[in-house]
Scaffold this active site. Structure first.
Site, short mmCIF file in Angstrom:
data_model
loop_
_atom_site.label_atom_id
_atom_site.label_comp_id
_atom_site.label_asym_id
_atom_site.label_seq_id
_atom_site.Cartn_x
_atom_site.Cartn_y
_atom_site.Cartn_z
N HIS A 1 4.56 -10.46 2.40
CA HIS A 1 3.63 -11.45 2.95
C HIS A 1 2.82 -12.18 1.90
O HIS A 1 2.08 -13.12 2.21
CB HIS A 1 2.70 -10.80 4.00
CG HIS A 1 1.56 -10.01 3.45
ND1 HIS A 1 0.29 -10.52 3.37
CD2 HIS A 1 1.49 -8.75 2.97
CE1 HIS A 1 -0.53 -9.59 2.87
NE2 HIS A 1 0.18 -8.51 2.62
N THR B 1 0.83 -1.21 0.00
CA THR B 1 0.00 0.00 0.00
C THR B 1 0.86 1.26 0.00
O THR B 1 0.62 2.19 -0.77
CB THR B 1 -0.96 0.01 1.21
OG1 THR B 1 -1.93 -1.04 1.04
CG2 THR B 1 -1.68 1.34 1.34
N ASN C 1 -5.72 -9.18 -8.25
CA ASN C 1 -5.74 -9.85 -6.95
C ASN C 1 -7.05 -10.56 -6.64
O ASN C 1 -7.17 -11.22 -5.61
CB ASN C 1 -5.43 -8.85 -5.83
CG ASN C 1 -6.40 -7.68 -5.81
OD1 ASN C 1 -6.56 -6.99 -6.81
ND2 ASN C 1 -7.05 -7.47 -4.69
N GLN D 1 0.92 -9.97 -6.69
CA GLN D 1 0.42 -11.34 -6.84
C GLN D 1 1.29 -12.19 -7.77
O GLN D 1 1.37 -13.40 -7.59
CB GLN D 1 -1.03 -11.32 -7.37
CG GLN D 1 -2.03 -10.69 -6.42
CD GLN D 1 -2.22 -11.49 -5.14
OE1 GLN D 1 -1.89 -12.66 -5.05
NE2 GLN D 1 -2.75 -10.83 -4.12
N CYS E 1 -8.93 -6.63 1.54
CA CYS E 1 -9.06 -5.22 1.89
C CYS E 1 -10.50 -4.73 1.85
O CYS E 1 -10.79 -3.63 2.29
CB CYS E 1 -8.20 -4.37 0.94
SG CYS E 1 -6.47 -4.80 0.96
N THR F 1 13.53 4.85 10.18
CA THR F 1 14.47 3.78 10.51
C THR F 1 14.04 2.47 9.85
O THR F 1 12.88 2.08 9.91
CB THR F 1 14.56 3.58 12.04
OG1 THR F 1 14.95 4.82 12.63
CG2 THR F 1 15.57 2.51 12.39
N SER G 1 5.49 -7.26 -2.36
CA SER G 1 5.05 -7.42 -0.98
C SER G 1 5.58 -8.73 -0.41
O SER G 1 5.45 -9.78 -1.05
CB SER G 1 3.53 -7.38 -0.89
OG SER G 1 3.09 -7.64 0.43
#
Length: 392
Positions: free
Chosen positions: A212, A74, A157, A190, A339, A251, A210
């Site tokens: 995950h 995102t 997705n 994806q 989402c 950071t 991404s």
């Protein structure tokens, strides 16, 4: 149902952390130094991030400085759109055009709409055909010299449709010639696990990744941003300490970055074998559903889809009730994007491909992954058979 009995078929939503990544994650968890510090503890953290970044950049065929780590897809999508618009506005001093498809992830669509509401951009949304593929001719007609960025996802997705990104890239590159704009961005979240060399294939200026979605930790993603003759093509939207080569201050998430790198390494090795294996299992699932319910229909086109996606209209029950019934039997699936499914609103993707509301409300998305077995497919089909008997 115990955890061992659960059949997970919602891999497009998120993936479980790979055991190898989990062990690696644990080994590195004691690393706490700030990579920006000059002392030995900080420099050790910086070295590990550099090594992980370099491995990912080698895989993608880019310079390591072109990988910008973010908190997830995102943020990466926001950086791509907002950063491109900001850069264009600095150079051109006029309101730019942004072009997206109407099946993009919410983090693209809502970001673009938000900028439109703020009066920052002229937004154009390209419709897709019934198979979910954009019409290249429509894109060609919409691109103007005022276009800052075109964002078309690599693969959807919800229905898994793969877009003609190479053709899009050639169109955009040919249009801009020696100019800096428009840029081409693709959300490859994806598709990355099945095509680690995705950037070389699609020729985009920016791609979103991404962790995950590829069996890595949550809270870490990346925007790969190619440079133009050594110059940055977008502006940062998060300023401060100048981390990530000045493109994303804050950071660094050391453990997340290392876990992401390890997950990408494993995905690279497994991409071809998993793609073939999951395609066979997906096809078996579809063939079985068609036997159970002759009126079932594919949403999209399996021939143009990622190998692990099956979005299907099943007429005998609404998706909300189907999900409950499957869950009771230890089978986890979804009705669409994680989402938006909490609200159970009809999918904007299914609407975009022309699916009537009554069919969209009876559509289920099954997405397969590394832990999916042939036995899981058989059990899922048995559950669907039982559910049909109960509902009739």
């Amino acid at each position: 149902m115990t955890k061992k009995q659960t059949i997970y078929l919602d891999y497009a939503s998120t993936t479980p952390i790979d055991p190898v990544v989990q062990r690696y994650f644990g080994e590195k968890y004691s690393i706490f130094g700030n990579p920006g510090s000059t002392h030995s503890i900080g420099q050790e953290a910086s070295r590990l991030i550099f090594e992980s970044r370099r491995k990912l950049s080698d895989m993608l065929g880019v310079n390591y400085e072109e990988i910008i780590y973010t908190s997830g897809a995102t943020e990466a999508n926001n950086l791509a759109l907002r950063g491109a618009v900001k850069k264009y506005s600095y150079q051109k001093k006029e309101r730019p055009r942004v072009i997206v498809s109407d099946i993009e992830h919410e983090s693209i669509l809502e970001t673009a709409r938000d900028m439109e509401r703020e009066g920052l951009i002229d937004l154009k949304i390209i419709p897709v055909k019934n198979d979910g593929v954009i019409d290249i001719s429509q894109l060609k007609n919409l691109i103007t010299k005022e276009t800052a960025v075109v964002s078309i996802m690599y693969a959807n997705n919800e229905i898994g449709t793969i877009e003609p990104v190479r053709e899009i890239s050639k169109l955009i590159t040919g249009f801009r010639k020696k100019n800096d704009f428009p840029l081409f961005h693709t959300d490859a979240v994806q598709g990355f696990q099945f095509n680690p060399e995705i950037l070389k294939e699609c020729g985009a200026d920016m791609i979103t990744l991404s962790s995950h979605k590829i069996y890595g930790p949550k809270g870490i993603g990346a925007l790969v941003v190619k440079k133009n003759n050594g110059k940055e093509i977008i502006k940062p939207i998060l300023t401060g300490g100048g981390q990530e080569f000045g493109m994303r201050s804050g950071t660094e998430n050391i453990i997340g970055i290392l876990g992401f790198g390890k997950a990408a390494e494993i995905s690279h090795k497994k991409s071809k074998s998993e793609s073939a294996r999951l395609s066979k299992l997906r096809n078996k699932l579809w063939a079985g559903i068609k036997k159970i319910e002759k009126k079932a229909e594919i949403n999209g086109d399996l021939k143009k889809s990622l190998p692990n996606f099956l979005n299907v209209y099943i007429p005998f029950i609404k998706s909300e009730e189907m999900l409950i019934q499957l869950d009771r039997r230890g089978i986890i699936s979804s009705a669409g994007s994680a989402c938006s499914t909490r609200s159970m609103k009809p999918s904007h993707v299914l609407k975009a491909i022309g699916l009537p509301k009554e069919k969209a409300e009876k559509s289920i998305r099954f997405t397969l992954g590394r832990q999916t077995t042939e036995s899981d497919i058989k059990k899922t089909l048995k559950a669907l058979t039982d559910i049909k008997k109960v509902t009739n």
